[in-house]
Design an enzyme around this catalytic site. Structure first.
Site, PDB file in Angstrom:
ATOM      1  N   GLU A  42       0.860  -1.185   0.000  1.00 42.71           N
ATOM      2  CA  GLU A  42       0.000   0.000   0.000  1.00 42.71           C
ATOM      3  C   GLU A  42       0.891   1.229   0.000  1.00 42.71           C
ATOM      4  O   GLU A  42       1.742   1.391   0.882  1.00 42.71           O
ATOM      5  CB  GLU A  42      -0.922   0.049   1.220  1.00 42.71           C
ATOM      6  CG  GLU A  42      -1.865   1.255   1.152  1.00 42.71           C
ATOM      7  CD  GLU A  42      -2.758   1.440   2.365  1.00 42.71           C
ATOM      8  OE1 GLU A  42      -3.706   2.249   2.260  1.00 42.71           O
ATOM      9  OE2 GLU A  42      -2.501   0.806   3.409  1.00 42.71           O
ATOM     10  N   GLU A  67       4.531   5.091   3.859  1.00 41.47           N
ATOM     11  CA  GLU A  67       4.000   6.408   4.199  1.00 41.47           C
ATOM     12  C   GLU A  67       5.175   7.339   4.461  1.00 41.47           C
ATOM     13  O   GLU A  67       6.011   7.063   5.315  1.00 41.47           O
ATOM     14  CB  GLU A  67       3.096   6.325   5.430  1.00 41.47           C
ATOM     15  CG  GLU A  67       2.622   7.660   5.968  1.00 41.47           C
ATOM     16  CD  GLU A  67       1.873   8.481   4.936  1.00 41.47           C
ATOM     17  OE1 GLU A  67       2.324   9.613   4.646  1.00 41.47           O
ATOM     18  OE2 GLU A  67       0.855   7.996   4.404  1.00 41.47           O
ATOM     19  N   ASP A 121      -3.065  11.802  -2.641  1.00 39.19           N
ATOM     20  CA  ASP A 121      -3.075  13.254  -2.826  1.00 39.19           C
ATOM     21  C   ASP A 121      -3.442  13.567  -4.279  1.00 39.19           C
ATOM     22  O   ASP A 121      -2.788  13.095  -5.202  1.00 39.19           O
ATOM     23  CB  ASP A 121      -1.681  13.805  -2.508  1.00 39.19           C
ATOM     24  CG  ASP A 121      -1.647  15.328  -2.418  1.00 39.19           C
ATOM     25  OD1 ASP A 121      -2.468  15.987  -3.100  1.00 39.19           O
ATOM     26  OD2 ASP A 121      -0.804  15.857  -1.696  1.00 39.19           O
ATOM     27  N   LYS A 125      -3.469  20.990  -9.127  1.00 34.17           N
ATOM     28  CA  LYS A 125      -2.963  21.908 -10.141  1.00 34.17           C
ATOM     29  C   LYS A 125      -2.370  21.133 -11.317  1.00 34.17           C
ATOM     30  O   LYS A 125      -1.641  20.173 -11.132  1.00 34.17           O
ATOM     31  CB  LYS A 125      -1.912  22.844  -9.540  1.00 34.17           C
ATOM     32  CG  LYS A 125      -2.477  23.795  -8.485  1.00 34.17           C
ATOM     33  CD  LYS A 125      -1.417  24.721  -7.936  1.00 34.17           C
ATOM     34  CE  LYS A 125      -2.012  25.661  -6.897  1.00 34.17           C
ATOM     35  NZ  LYS A 125      -0.991  26.579  -6.316  1.00 34.17           N
ATOM     36  N   ASP A 157     -12.077   9.759  -3.456  1.00 27.56           N
ATOM     37  CA  ASP A 157     -13.311  10.544  -3.399  1.00 27.56           C
ATOM     38  C   ASP A 157     -13.275  11.685  -4.402  1.00 27.56           C
ATOM     39  O   ASP A 157     -14.268  12.362  -4.610  1.00 27.56           O
ATOM     40  CB  ASP A 157     -13.497  11.127  -2.004  1.00 27.56           C
ATOM     41  CG  ASP A 157     -12.371  12.092  -1.648  1.00 27.56           C
ATOM     42  OD1 ASP A 157     -11.200  11.649  -1.635  1.00 27.56           O
ATOM     43  OD2 ASP A 157     -12.646  13.284  -1.404  1.00 27.56           O
ATOM     44  N   THR A 195     -10.954   2.351   4.445  1.00 26.92           N
ATOM     45  CA  THR A 195      -9.962   3.189   5.113  1.00 26.92           C
ATOM     46  C   THR A 195     -10.680   4.181   6.038  1.00 26.92           C
ATOM     47  O   THR A 195     -11.905   4.298   6.017  1.00 26.92           O
ATOM     48  CB  THR A 195      -9.140   3.990   4.092  1.00 26.92           C
ATOM     49  OG1 THR A 195      -9.966   5.026   3.541  1.00 26.92           O
ATOM     50  CG2 THR A 195      -8.630   3.108   2.968  1.00 26.92           C
ATOM     51  N   GLU A 196      -9.891   4.917   6.830  1.00 29.07           N
ATOM     52  CA  GLU A 196     -10.480   5.947   7.689  1.00 29.07           C
ATOM     53  C   GLU A 196     -11.226   6.990   6.859  1.00 29.07           C
ATOM     54  O   GLU A 196     -12.352   7.387   7.186  1.00 29.07           O
ATOM     55  CB  GLU A 196      -9.392   6.661   8.506  1.00 29.07           C
ATOM     56  CG  GLU A 196      -8.640   5.771   9.475  1.00 29.07           C
ATOM     57  CD  GLU A 196      -7.320   5.275   8.907  1.00 29.07           C
ATOM     58  OE1 GLU A 196      -6.422   5.010   9.711  1.00 29.07           O
ATOM     59  OE2 GLU A 196      -7.193   5.151   7.672  1.00 29.07           O
ATOM     60  N   TYR A 197     -10.577   7.466   5.780  1.00 27.55           N
ATOM     61  CA  TYR A 197     -11.205   8.459   4.909  1.00 27.55           C
ATOM     62  C   TYR A 197     -12.505   7.916   4.329  1.00 27.55           C
ATOM     63  O   TYR A 197     -13.520   8.615   4.253  1.00 27.55           O
ATOM     64  CB  TYR A 197     -10.264   8.825   3.762  1.00 27.55           C
ATOM     65  CG  TYR A 197      -9.266   9.887   4.087  1.00 27.55           C
ATOM     66  CD1 TYR A 197      -9.656  11.206   4.362  1.00 27.55           C
ATOM     67  CD2 TYR A 197      -7.915   9.613   4.101  1.00 27.55           C
ATOM     68  CE1 TYR A 197      -8.741  12.193   4.653  1.00 27.55           C
ATOM     69  CE2 TYR A 197      -6.968  10.593   4.397  1.00 27.55           C
ATOM     70  CZ  TYR A 197      -7.392  11.875   4.658  1.00 27.55           C
ATOM     71  OH  TYR A 197      -6.475  12.852   4.944  1.00 27.55           O
ATOM     72  N   GLU A 198     -12.456   6.674   3.921  1.00 25.11           N
ATOM     73  CA  GLU A 198     -13.615   6.080   3.263  1.00 25.11           C
ATOM     74  C   GLU A 198     -14.831   6.033   4.186  1.00 25.11           C
ATOM     75  O   GLU A 198     -15.958   6.326   3.772  1.00 25.11           O
ATOM     76  CB  GLU A 198     -13.251   4.673   2.804  1.00 25.11           C
ATOM     77  CG  GLU A 198     -14.208   4.063   1.814  1.00 25.11           C
ATOM     78  CD  GLU A 198     -13.626   2.834   1.158  1.00 25.11           C
ATOM     79  OE1 GLU A 198     -14.390   2.129   0.495  1.00 25.11           O
ATOM     80  OE2 GLU A 198     -12.409   2.588   1.313  1.00 25.11           O
TER      81      GLU A 198
END
Length: 219
Positions: A42, A67, A121, A125, A157, A195-198
């Site tokens: 990952e 990470e 991320d 731009k 997302d 995931t946490e974000y999900e």
């Protein structure tokens, strides 16, 4: 978002040395895992929910979490303590607090069974497009270390990043195996780890884009 450096970071990381890869190289992996099994990576593991769940649910597979922010890695490592307190030492999971520039420097050719890219991320731009983890040059680089049948799974997302990624997959001659613009309303959801974000976005009703694909080797 860059995290504020945790107090006594180096000392606290040392407490989790058994889970850390300190000097990664293409010939180091046999020394980090007790058994040679299918290896999954990952990139951008965040606080570690996804990869820890994967390692728990798949004891017959090995996992590496990358990470670049050490403070974030610490948060993920701290979660392994809860697993150990419940009698689960995750011998099939390692963390790398580094950024990956070139796959071949760290992972041998045909060494990975799969790569996970979760909520990367978006670098919104246009001039930063090459920094996106799904840019075509990145995808070609991943292909070097993936086995011929190895896959990439990407979730985001960010709708614009997803459309960009689909174009990059196409440009690389990739083969899309599964794809949806609303994972949690699809038939795929029950098979995948969140995931946490999900979980946060799901609770808000935000659609999650998902694609699983393979990339042909170019070298």
């Amino acid at each position: 978002m860059r995290q504020r450096k945790a107090k006594d970071l180096e000392k606290r990381l040392e407490q989790f040395g058994r889970y850390m890869v300190k000097s990664p190289s293409a010939d180091c992996w046999d020394e980090y895992f007790e058994e040679k099994r299918d290896l999954f990576l990952e990139i951008g593991c965040g606080k570690g929910n996804f990869i820890i769940k994967k390692a728990c649910d798949n004891p017959d597979k090995n996992f590496i979490a990358v990470e670049g922010q050490e403070t974030v890695v610490l948060r993920a490592l701290e979660k392994t303590t809860f697993m150990e307190n419940s009698g689960r030492e995750l011998k099939n999971l390692k963390f790398m607090p580094f950024f990956i520039d070139r796959m071949e420097d760290i992972f041998p050719e045909n060494s990975l069974a799969g790569i996970y890219l979760n909520f990367s991320d978006p670098w919104p731009k246009a001039r930063h497009a090459k920094r996106r983890l799904t840019h075509r040059k990145r995808l070609a680089d991943y292909a070097y270390s993936l086995k011929p049948e190895g896959f990439i799974e990407f979730k985001t997302d960010n709708d614009e990043l997803f459309e960009f990624s689909l174009e990059e997959i196409k440009a690389c001659g990739g083969n899309i195996q599964e794809m949806t613009r609303d994972l949690h309303s699809s038939g795929y959801e029950s098979r995948y780890t969140t995931t946490e974000y999900e979980e946060k976005f799901k609770s808000r009703g935000k659609n999650i884009n998902y694609v699983r694909f393979t990339i042909p080797k170019t070298r």
